[in-house]
Design an enzyme around this catalytic site. Sequence first.
Site, PDB file in Angstrom:
ATOM      1  N   TYR A  56      -4.839  17.854   7.698  1.00  0.00           N
ATOM      2  CA  TYR A  56      -6.175  18.132   7.175  1.00  0.00           C
ATOM      3  C   TYR A  56      -7.257  17.506   8.054  1.00  0.00           C
ATOM      4  O   TYR A  56      -7.114  16.371   8.529  1.00  0.00           O
ATOM      5  CB  TYR A  56      -6.316  17.567   5.757  1.00  0.00           C
TER       6      TYR A  56
ATOM      7  N   LYS B 281       6.117  -8.651 -12.943  1.00  0.00           N
ATOM      8  CA  LYS B 281       5.064  -7.732 -13.387  1.00  0.00           C
ATOM      9  C   LYS B 281       4.946  -6.557 -12.419  1.00  0.00           C
ATOM     10  O   LYS B 281       5.495  -6.594 -11.306  1.00  0.00           O
ATOM     11  CB  LYS B 281       3.731  -8.468 -13.493  1.00  0.00           C
TER      12      LYS B 281
END
Length: 369
Positions: free
Chosen positions: A256, A35
């Site tokens: 940043y 999955k």
Amino acid sequence: MALRAVAEVNLAAIERNVRTLGQRLGAATLCAVVKADAYGHGAAPVARAALGAGARQLAVATAGEAAELRAAGITAPVLVMGALGPEELATALEAEAEIVAWDRRFLEDLAARARTPVRVHVKLDSGMGRLGTRDTAAATRVVQAIQTSPGLILAGLMTHFATSDGDIEFAAEQLRTFRAWADGAAPPSVPRHAANSGAVLHLPAAHLDMARCGIALYGGDPASVDPDPFGLEPALALRSYVAAVKPILPGQSAGYGRRFIAGVPTYLATLPIGYGDGLGRALTNNCDVLIGGRRYPLVGTVSMDNITVDVGPEPTVRVGETATLIGRDGDERQTAEDLARRVGTINYEVLCAISARVPRRWHRDGAPA
């Protein structure tokens, strides 16, 4: 590095992990859980490798994942473990997937829509508290309904452990609950399966007829500590490269928010990889990067597309060199478990977070797969 970032997946490692798990399981068969695009490793290539190494069945979470395996030409049995709404049920039936049930109303809808015999697994909630029913009598009625429905085949009885990566006592109690129900619900010829990766490694009594292995298949420790004691081999390496190297002076910053301000003269290497690729922003000032067989600290904010690494006042790092976030470089190694500990999560999330914009390259011990 020809690419800004790449996830290298060693299918030979997955094959070895399958064989290692198979040795633990003995007579029980292995169901390979693929999955979430095989936990970020690539569902179809991993499925083929696992089946080729001895897995007998595949498991996914969604109908769409089953359909993708069929579109890739994979014909092995596929179990859809998740809940299925009407549209997803149609997709699962089209993919000829095996289905999980625990509710009579769902079963009636399934029987009405089935055009060919459908293999159904009945799920008892023995303590996970999610899907399945806790009512053993209701679960038995679902079993009986399947046995009397011409279009349905009772393919298995199942449960799922909540704590097999830690609290083995609770997992053992779940196992006792499940076995007591299963022994009265169906004959021994109906396969029982309960074990996930943690139970395969820590609770041999839970191996039963089949085990559903996910993280261990990929060389991860279910407890997110260290796969080495179990003989498991991490199959994925996440790499980028050094795109720039430049000096930074005291008081100058990078990234940043100026979350790194140099205290001494040094050099920063910029790597074109970031949270858009799955490298979590929580790793800001909180990660190592392997370059040229050495460890260097990630400094400054992890941005969407870039990170910066302090490579020291007299760097030997050069533009174009490979940089490793997960994997081995020389004598150094950094695992998904290592990154998970940095940010208080688990290796599953670290691997699944690697985004689709990072190309996967499959190989077998370095040879193209």
